[in-house]
Design an enzyme around this catalytic site. Structure first.
Site, PDB file in Angstrom:
ATOM      1  N   ARG A  65      36.189  -9.460  -2.983  1.00 39.12           N
ATOM      2  CA  ARG A  65      36.807  -8.145  -2.655  1.00 39.12           C
ATOM      3  C   ARG A  65      36.050  -6.939  -2.584  1.00 39.12           C
ATOM      4  O   ARG A  65      36.388  -5.946  -3.123  1.00 39.12           O
ATOM      5  CB  ARG A  65      37.768  -8.081  -3.996  1.00 39.12           C
ATOM      6  CG  ARG A  65      39.085  -9.092  -3.819  1.00 39.12           C
ATOM      7  CD  ARG A  65      39.929  -9.003  -2.580  1.00 39.12           C
ATOM      8  NE  ARG A  65      39.399 -10.027  -1.500  1.00 39.12           N
ATOM      9  CZ  ARG A  65      39.809 -11.319  -1.571  1.00 39.12           C
ATOM     10  NH1 ARG A  65      40.286 -11.900  -2.476  1.00 39.12           N
ATOM     11  NH2 ARG A  65      39.162 -11.974  -0.770  1.00 39.12           N
TER      12      ARG A  65
ATOM     13  N   CYS B 233      47.508  -7.568  -3.976  1.00 35.71           N
ATOM     14  CA  CYS B 233      47.010  -7.625  -5.388  1.00 35.71           C
ATOM     15  C   CYS B 233      46.532  -6.513  -6.260  1.00 35.71           C
ATOM     16  O   CYS B 233      45.780  -5.761  -5.377  1.00 35.71           O
ATOM     17  CB  CYS B 233      46.161  -8.808  -5.690  1.00 35.71           C
ATOM     18  SG  CYS B 233      46.830 -10.230  -5.260  1.00 35.71           S
TER      19      CYS B 233
ATOM     20  N   GLU C  40      41.764  -4.298  -8.411  1.00 40.66           N
ATOM     21  CA  GLU C  40      41.285  -4.562  -7.056  1.00 40.66           C
ATOM     22  C   GLU C  40      41.665  -3.405  -6.323  1.00 40.66           C
ATOM     23  O   GLU C  40      40.997  -2.988  -5.292  1.00 40.66           O
ATOM     24  CB  GLU C  40      42.247  -5.910  -6.450  1.00 40.66           C
ATOM     25  CG  GLU C  40      41.736  -6.107  -4.903  1.00 40.66           C
ATOM     26  CD  GLU C  40      42.217  -7.513  -4.612  1.00 40.66           C
ATOM     27  OE1 GLU C  40      42.452  -8.634  -5.522  1.00 40.66           O
ATOM     28  OE2 GLU C  40      42.636  -7.644  -3.401  1.00 40.66           O
TER      29      GLU C  40
HETATM   30  C1  LIG Z   1      51.740  -7.517   1.338  1.00 40.15           C
HETATM   31  C2  LIG Z   1      50.247  -7.506   1.264  1.00 40.15           C
HETATM   32  C3  LIG Z   1      49.258  -8.506   0.998  1.00 40.15           C
HETATM   33  C4  LIG Z   1      47.803  -8.547   0.877  1.00 40.15           C
HETATM   34  N1  LIG Z   1      47.336  -9.770   0.990  1.00 40.15           N
HETATM   35  C5  LIG Z   1      45.865  -9.696   0.523  1.00 40.15           C
HETATM   36  C6  LIG Z   1      45.087 -10.856   0.720  1.00 40.15           C
HETATM   37  O1  LIG Z   1      45.567 -11.981   0.752  1.00 40.15           O
HETATM   38  N2  LIG Z   1      43.747 -10.777   0.489  1.00 40.15           N
HETATM   39  C7  LIG Z   1      42.967  -9.270   0.343  1.00 40.15           C
HETATM   40  O2  LIG Z   1      41.814  -9.577   0.303  1.00 40.15           O
HETATM   41  N3  LIG Z   1      43.864  -8.418   0.407  1.00 40.15           N
HETATM   42  C8  LIG Z   1      44.989  -8.404   0.527  1.00 40.15           C
HETATM   43  N4  LIG Z   1      45.812  -7.241   0.342  1.00 40.15           N
HETATM   44  C9  LIG Z   1      45.099  -6.058   0.366  1.00 40.15           C
HETATM   45  C10 LIG Z   1      44.668  -5.452   1.623  1.00 40.15           C
HETATM   46  O3  LIG Z   1      45.312  -6.053   2.735  1.00 40.15           O
HETATM   47  C11 LIG Z   1      43.054  -5.516   1.970  1.00 40.15           C
HETATM   48  O4  LIG Z   1      42.422  -5.008   0.720  1.00 40.15           O
HETATM   49  C12 LIG Z   1      42.721  -4.730   3.049  1.00 40.15           C
HETATM   50  O5  LIG Z   1      41.458  -5.245   3.525  1.00 40.15           O
HETATM   51  C13 LIG Z   1      42.714  -3.074   2.977  1.00 40.15           C
HETATM   52  O6  LIG Z   1      42.190  -2.868   4.252  1.00 40.15           O
HETATM   53  P1  LIG Z   1      42.835  -1.230   4.578  1.00 40.15           P
HETATM   54  O7  LIG Z   1      42.291  -0.793   6.004  1.00 40.15           O
HETATM   55  O8  LIG Z   1      43.984  -1.158   4.444  1.00 40.15           O
HETATM   56  O9  LIG Z   1      41.966  -0.507   3.626  1.00 40.15           O
HETATM   57  P2  LIG Z   1      42.577   0.859   2.611  1.00 40.15           P
HETATM   58  O10 LIG Z   1      43.782   0.406   1.844  1.00 40.15           O
HETATM   59  O11 LIG Z   1      42.612   1.991   3.550  1.00 40.15           O
HETATM   60  O12 LIG Z   1      41.219   1.421   1.871  1.00 40.15           O
HETATM   61  C14 LIG Z   1      40.825   0.261   0.821  1.00 40.15           C
HETATM   62  C15 LIG Z   1      39.153   0.712   0.359  1.00 40.15           C
HETATM   63  O13 LIG Z   1      38.520   0.429   1.556  1.00 40.15           O
HETATM   64  C16 LIG Z   1      37.804   1.705   1.744  1.00 40.15           C
HETATM   65  N5  LIG Z   1      37.689   1.928   3.389  1.00 40.15           N
HETATM   66  C17 LIG Z   1      38.694   1.795   4.221  1.00 40.15           C
HETATM   67  N6  LIG Z   1      38.343   1.899   5.489  1.00 40.15           N
HETATM   68  C18 LIG Z   1      36.950   1.890   5.358  1.00 40.15           C
HETATM   69  C19 LIG Z   1      35.694   2.088   6.177  1.00 40.15           C
HETATM   70  N7  LIG Z   1      35.759   2.007   7.576  1.00 40.15           N
HETATM   71  N8  LIG Z   1      34.535   1.892   5.714  1.00 40.15           N
HETATM   72  C20 LIG Z   1      34.233   1.832   4.325  1.00 40.15           C
HETATM   73  N9  LIG Z   1      35.127   1.756   3.421  1.00 40.15           N
HETATM   74  C21 LIG Z   1      36.531   1.944   3.975  1.00 40.15           C
HETATM   75  C22 LIG Z   1      38.712   2.751   1.394  1.00 40.15           C
HETATM   76  O14 LIG Z   1      38.059   4.114   1.062  1.00 40.15           O
HETATM   77  C23 LIG Z   1      39.272   2.232   0.065  1.00 40.15           C
HETATM   78  O15 LIG Z   1      38.121   2.369  -0.863  1.00 40.15           O
HETATM   79  C24 LIG Z   1      47.280  -7.193   0.885  1.00 40.15           C
HETATM   80  C25 LIG Z   1      48.036  -6.123   1.071  1.00 40.15           C
HETATM   81  C26 LIG Z   1      49.296  -6.088   1.055  1.00 40.15           C
HETATM   82  C27 LIG Z   1      50.330  -4.962   1.460  1.00 40.15           C
END
Ligand SMILES: Cc1cc2nc3c(=O)[nH]c(=O)nc-3n(C[C@H](O)[C@H](O)[C@H](O)COP(=O)(O)OP(=O)(O)OC[C@H]3O[C@@H](n4cnc5c(N)ncnc54)[C@H](O)[C@@H]3O)c2cc1C
Length: 326
Positions: A190, A238, A313
């Site tokens: 992660r 999570c 996380e």
């Molecule tokens: C229903 C559900 C199920 C999920 N299942 C999983 C799973 O099975 N496995 C899993 O790993 N995660 C899971 N997640 C969490 C989420 O999907 C992941 O962590 C995903 O990668 C977040 O991406 P995001 O673009 O939404 O990031 P954000 O939530 O927008 O940001 C998360 C972090 O990443 C940083 N960030 C965002 N974009 C960039 C960029 N371009 N460069 C540098 N940093 C950046 C942000 O500043 C922040 O610190 C789940 C979430 C939900 C709601």
């Protein structure tokens, strides 16, 4: 901050962030910048820093709790950076112009996509599945943008984003666009291992399979997740990382929360999902402070009963903290 400041891309003052996250909680950003290209992203980051603020980067908001109130400084969203295309020449992937005609890739180059940071995981997965390309089926049911997925090393037991990453274009701490080879990065559980670099674009490589086989794997993983996660409710996935199995006796964070009898516990409209102890959901009108208090309660009870201190996380953006002045 000067409210009439000219930013190098589209910008919204006092933009509401809750609708831009999957938990739907939180307040406003003093400024929300919306770059549409890697170069605009770079210029937005430089401009925010020149204004005295380290910008916060918002992808799909799927792993984020935004505090109530006003976040000082600048949030940069990758929402407008949705390009996804096949590079004509992988060695010169940064030179491809997605607005122009991309030459038909050779068979070898053809197993690659270039994705800018704002493409959704879902769009990337659908595009690869349709071609019978294997590599990212583990992202089925994982919301978010490609930039966020690379930064977080999104995935799970069936694999994840870094299985396909070949090269990454980032905006580094000096405000320059820099290309990193996969070997220069240390992705771990992660955590994409990119430090404070901001992901602008990624070169992804797949292996060739058949459309029915890839489609079936993605469907199977999605159905398996849908059985155990509250996917129809607002959540951030999570909340806690799973602890080292040698310390927890193989129990996941969700199982530890469950063992404390906390499934279904509520504070206002914030709830620990009765289905999954590591999913905290917004039942409609939850405030960030309710969710954060419930998370702290679960962490404290697990620590008291088991001695295991769970690590977040989920990322939390505090309203009172400007990341430039921690
Ligand atoms: C229903 C559900 C199920 C999920 N299942 C999983 C799973 O099975 N496995 C899993 O790993 N995660 C899971 N997640 C969490 C989420 O999907 C992941 O962590 C995903 O990668 C977040 O991406 P995001 O673009 O939404 O990031 P954000 O939530 O927008 O940001 C998360 C972090 O990443 C940083 N960030 C965002 N974009 C960039 C960029 N371009 N460069 C540098 N940093 C950046 C942000 O500043 C922040 O610190 C789940 C979430 C939900 C709601």
């Amino acid at each position: 901050m000067n409210s009439s400041k000219l930013w190098p891309c589209a910008a919204l003052p006092h933009a509401s962030l809750a609708p831009r996250t999957t938990l739907h909680v939180g307040g406003r950003a003093e400024w929300l910048l919306e770059p549409a290209t890697p170069e605009e992203l770079r210029r937005a980051i430089v401009a925010a820093r020149e204004d005295g603020h380290e910008p916060r980067i918002l992808g799909g908001g799927a792993n984020l709790i935004v505090d109530d109130g006003v976040l000082p400084g600048v949030v940069i969203t990758t929402d407008r950076m949705k390009r996804l295309f096949r590079p004509a020449n992988a060695a010169a992937w940064l030179a491809d112009d997605p607005d122009g005609r991309v030459a038909q890739p050779s068979r070898e180059e053809g197993l690659r996509f270039v994705s800018w940071a704002g493409t959704t995981h879902q769009k990337l997965l659908s595009a690869s599945v349709e071609l019978g390309w294997s590599g990212l089926e583990g992202l089925a049911g994982v919301p978010g943008h490609v930039g966020g997925g690379v930064a977080m090393n999104a995935g799970g037991k069936w694999g994840g984003m870094w299985d396909a990453v070949e090269r990454v274009l980032v905006v580094d701490e000096r405000g320059e666009l820099v290309e990193l080879e996969r070997a220069q990065c240390q992705p771990r559980y992660r955590n994409g291992g990119l430090g404070r670099n901001v992901v602008a674009s990624v070169l992804l490589r797949f292996t060739l399979d058949t459309l029915p086989a890839v489609k079936e794997r993605a469907r199977e993983f999605l159905l398996a997740k849908n059985r155990v996660q509250p996917v129809t409710l607002w959540s951030a996935g999570c909340i806690f990382k799973n602890p080292d199995p040698s310390v927890s006796g193989g129990r996941t964070a969700g199982q530890l929360v469950d063992a404390c009898g906390l499934k279904g516990a509520r504070l206002g409209d914030a709830e620990i999902s009765p289905l999954h102890g590591n999913f905290f959901v917004n039942r409609g009108n939850a405030r960030a402070r309710d969710l954060l208090a419930l998370i702290e309660r679960a962490r404290a009870e697990v620590a008291e009963r088991t001695g295991i201190v769970l690590e977040h996380e989920v990322k939390v953006w505090r309203a009172e903290l400007d990341p430039a002045r921690p």
